[in-house]
Motif scaffolding. Structure first.
Motif, PDB file in Angstrom:
ATOM      1  N   ILE A  44       5.525   1.016 -42.660  1.00 26.46           N
ATOM      2  CA  ILE A  44       5.883   0.789 -44.061  1.00 26.46           C
ATOM      3  C   ILE A  44       7.386   0.930 -44.255  1.00 26.46           C
ATOM      4  O   ILE A  44       8.015   0.119 -44.931  1.00 26.46           O
ATOM      5  N   ALA A  45       7.973   1.954 -43.649  1.00 24.30           N
ATOM      6  CA  ALA A  45       9.429   2.142 -43.751  1.00 24.30           C
ATOM      7  C   ALA A  45      10.177   0.983 -43.105  1.00 24.30           C
ATOM      8  O   ALA A  45      11.159   0.485 -43.660  1.00 24.30           O
ATOM      9  N   SER A  46       9.719   0.547 -41.937  1.00 23.46           N
ATOM     10  CA  SER A  46      10.395  -0.555 -41.242  1.00 23.46           C
ATOM     11  C   SER A  46      10.314  -1.861 -42.022  1.00 23.46           C
ATOM     12  O   SER A  46      11.275  -2.625 -42.064  1.00 23.46           O
ATOM     13  N   LEU A  47       9.175  -2.115 -42.649  1.00 26.74           N
ATOM     14  CA  LEU A  47       9.002  -3.353 -43.407  1.00 26.74           C
ATOM     15  C   LEU A  47       9.724  -3.322 -44.753  1.00 26.74           C
ATOM     16  O   LEU A  47      10.321  -4.310 -45.154  1.00 26.74           O
ATOM     17  N   SER A  48       9.667  -2.208 -45.447  1.00 20.50           N
ATOM     18  CA  SER A  48      10.203  -2.181 -46.808  1.00 20.50           C
ATOM     19  C   SER A  48      11.616  -1.625 -46.906  1.00 20.50           C
ATOM     20  O   SER A  48      12.348  -1.976 -47.824  1.00 20.50           O
ATOM     21  N   LEU A  49      12.022  -0.760 -45.959  1.00 22.15           N
ATOM     22  CA  LEU A  49      13.335  -0.115 -46.056  1.00 22.15           C
ATOM     23  C   LEU A  49      14.280  -0.492 -44.924  1.00 22.15           C
ATOM     24  O   LEU A  49      15.471  -0.236 -45.020  1.00 22.15           O
ATOM     25  N   GLY A  50      13.757  -1.025 -43.835  1.00 21.32           N
ATOM     26  CA  GLY A  50      14.597  -1.426 -42.719  1.00 21.32           C
ATOM     27  C   GLY A  50      14.347  -0.601 -41.461  1.00 21.32           C
ATOM     28  O   GLY A  50      13.678   0.429 -41.489  1.00 21.32           O
ATOM     29  N   THR A  51      14.918  -1.081 -40.380  1.00 26.11           N
ATOM     30  CA  THR A  51      14.717  -0.454 -39.075  1.00 26.11           C
ATOM     31  C   THR A  51      15.250   0.973 -39.034  1.00 26.11           C
ATOM     32  O   THR A  51      14.623   1.859 -38.461  1.00 26.11           O
ATOM     33  N   GLY A  52      16.391   1.203 -39.646  1.00 22.01           N
ATOM     34  CA  GLY A  52      16.989   2.541 -39.647  1.00 22.01           C
ATOM     35  C   GLY A  52      16.086   3.574 -40.297  1.00 22.01           C
ATOM     36  O   GLY A  52      15.889   4.674 -39.763  1.00 22.01           O
ATOM     37  N   SER A  53      15.522   3.225 -41.437  1.00 23.68           N
ATOM     38  CA  SER A  53      14.605   4.141 -42.117  1.00 23.68           C
ATOM     39  C   SER A  53      13.329   4.327 -41.303  1.00 23.68           C
ATOM     40  O   SER A  53      12.782   5.430 -41.236  1.00 23.68           O
ATOM     41  N   GLY A  54      12.840   3.248 -40.700  1.00 23.57           N
ATOM     42  CA  GLY A  54      11.660   3.370 -39.847  1.00 23.57           C
ATOM     43  C   GLY A  54      11.898   4.311 -38.679  1.00 23.57           C
ATOM     44  O   GLY A  54      11.057   5.146 -38.352  1.00 23.57           O
ATOM     45  N   CYS A  55      13.064   4.188 -38.050  1.00 22.91           N
ATOM     46  CA  CYS A  55      13.416   5.081 -36.937  1.00 22.91           C
ATOM     47  C   CYS A  55      13.554   6.518 -37.418  1.00 22.91           C
ATOM     48  O   CYS A  55      13.130   7.458 -36.725  1.00 22.91           O
ATOM     49  N   ALA A  56      14.140   6.711 -38.606  1.00 27.23           N
ATOM     50  CA  ALA A  56      14.282   8.066 -39.154  1.00 27.23           C
ATOM     51  C   ALA A  56      12.923   8.685 -39.437  1.00 27.23           C
ATOM     52  O   ALA A  56      12.695   9.867 -39.130  1.00 27.23           O
ATOM     53  N   VAL A  57      12.014   7.905 -40.009  1.00 26.79           N
ATOM     54  CA  VAL A  57      10.663   8.411 -40.279  1.00 26.79           C
ATOM     55  C   VAL A  57       9.986   8.808 -38.969  1.00 26.79           C
ATOM     56  O   VAL A  57       9.382   9.882 -38.870  1.00 26.79           O
ATOM     57  N   ALA A  58      10.104   7.969 -37.948  1.00 21.93           N
ATOM     58  CA  ALA A  58       9.468   8.256 -36.660  1.00 21.93           C
ATOM     59  C   ALA A  58      10.082   9.481 -35.988  1.00 21.93           C
ATOM     60  O   ALA A  58       9.360  10.389 -35.551  1.00 21.93           O
ATOM     61  N   LEU A  59      11.393   9.531 -35.907  1.00 22.82           N
ATOM     62  CA  LEU A  59      12.072  10.600 -35.185  1.00 22.82           C
ATOM     63  C   LEU A  59      11.938  11.945 -35.891  1.00 22.82           C
ATOM     64  O   LEU A  59      11.525  12.940 -35.279  1.00 22.82           O
ATOM     65  N   ILE A  60      12.263  11.986 -37.180  1.00 22.39           N
ATOM     66  CA  ILE A  60      12.197  13.254 -37.912  1.00 22.39           C
ATOM     67  C   ILE A  60      10.745  13.680 -38.123  1.00 22.39           C
ATOM     68  O   ILE A  60      10.408  14.860 -37.979  1.00 22.39           O
ATOM     69  N   GLY A  61       9.876  12.711 -38.437  1.00 20.12           N
ATOM     70  CA  GLY A  61       8.465  13.039 -38.611  1.00 20.12           C
ATOM     71  C   GLY A  61       7.843  13.608 -37.351  1.00 20.12           C
ATOM     72  O   GLY A  61       7.120  14.610 -37.394  1.00 20.12           O
ATOM     73  N   GLU A  62       8.144  13.005 -36.205  1.00 12.79           N
ATOM     74  CA  GLU A  62       7.585  13.513 -34.945  1.00 12.79           C
ATOM     75  C   GLU A  62       8.194  14.856 -34.577  1.00 12.79           C
ATOM     76  O   GLU A  62       7.498  15.732 -34.056  1.00 12.79           O
TER      77      GLU A  62
END
Length: 188
Positions: A44-62
Motif C-alpha cells: 500500500i505504501a509503495s503504490l500510494s506513497l512511493g518506493t521510499g515510503s514502502g522501503c521505510a515501512v518495510a525496514l522500520i516495521g521489520e
C-alpha cells in the motif's frame, strides 16, 4: 508542499504501525518459516506513497517487529532487510507506470506480477538471511536452509496473490477518497 510531506510522513507512520500489528497478530509460525500478511502495508505504501515510503515501512516495521519478538540480537541487522524486496519490486513497477501516466493498481496483471516478483525477491532474501544466521549461530544445515525453499516460495506466491487482491481495491479507494498524500500534492 510542506503539508503533503507531513501527510506522507504520517501515513508512513500509520502503515509502519499496521506492519507491526500484523506481524504480532496474524502470524502462523512453523519451523523456519512463517505465514503473515505484513507485506500488505508495504505494498500500500509503495503504490500510494512511493518506493521510499514502502522501503521505510518495510525496514522500520521489520526492525520494530524483530525488537518486540526477539529483542536486539547480533543478527537483527540481517533479518530487517528482506521485507524491502516487496517495496523495491512493487515500487519500481509503480514508478514506471506513473511515468506512462497510469497507476499500477489500474493494471491488475502487472500489479499481481510485481507482487509476485516482490514475494520471490523477499523469499530469496529471507533464504540468504537464514543461511547467514545459520553460519553465525550454527542453527541449521545447508540442506535445511535451502531445502525449505521448496515450501517457502510457493507459500510466498500464494501470499502475494492474496495481498495483491486486497491492496488493489484498497489503494483505488484511497485515491478516490483523496487520502493519498501524494495525490493531494499533485493536484495543487
Amino acid at each position: 508542499m510542506k503539508n503533503a510531506n507531513i501527510k506522507v510522513l504520517c501515513q508512513t507512520a500509520i502503515l509502519i504501525a499496521v506492519y507491526v500489528l500484523l506481524s504480532m497478530t496474524l502470524v502462523i509460525r512453523t519451523g523456519n518459516w512463517k505465514l503473515t500478511f505484513v507485506s500488505l502495508p508495504v505494498i500500500i505504501a509503495s503504490l500510494s506513497l512511493g518506493t521510499g515510503s514502502g522501503c521505510a515501512v518495510a525496514l522500520i516495521g521489520e526492525f520494530l517487529s524483530q525488537m518486540l519478538t526477539f529483542g536486539l540480537m547480533h543478527t537483527t541487522i540481517i533479518w530487517i532487510w528482506p521485507p524491502m524486496g516487496w517495496a523495491l519490486a512493487v515500487g519500481f513497477v509503480a514508478q514506471r507506470e506513473k511515468r506512462c501516466g497510469k497507476h499500477l493498481e489500474d493494471r491488475p496483471v502487472r500489479c499481481y506480477a510485481a507482487c509476485i516478483a516482490g514475494a520471490l525477491i523477499t523469499g530469496c532474501m529471507n533464504t540468504l538471511a537464514l543461511w547467514l544466521d545459520s553460519l553465525i549461530n550454527h542453527y541449521y544445515t545447508f540442506a535445511v536452509v535451502f531445502g525449505s525453499v521448496i515450501f517457502r516460495l510457493p507459500k510466498d506466491i500464494i501470499t502475494a496473490f492474496v495481498v495483491a487482491a486486497i491492496s488493489i481495491p484498497l489503494v483505488k479507494l484511497l485515491r478516490r477518497s483523496g487520502l493519498s498524500a501524494l495525490q493531494e500534492a499533485k493536484n495543487r
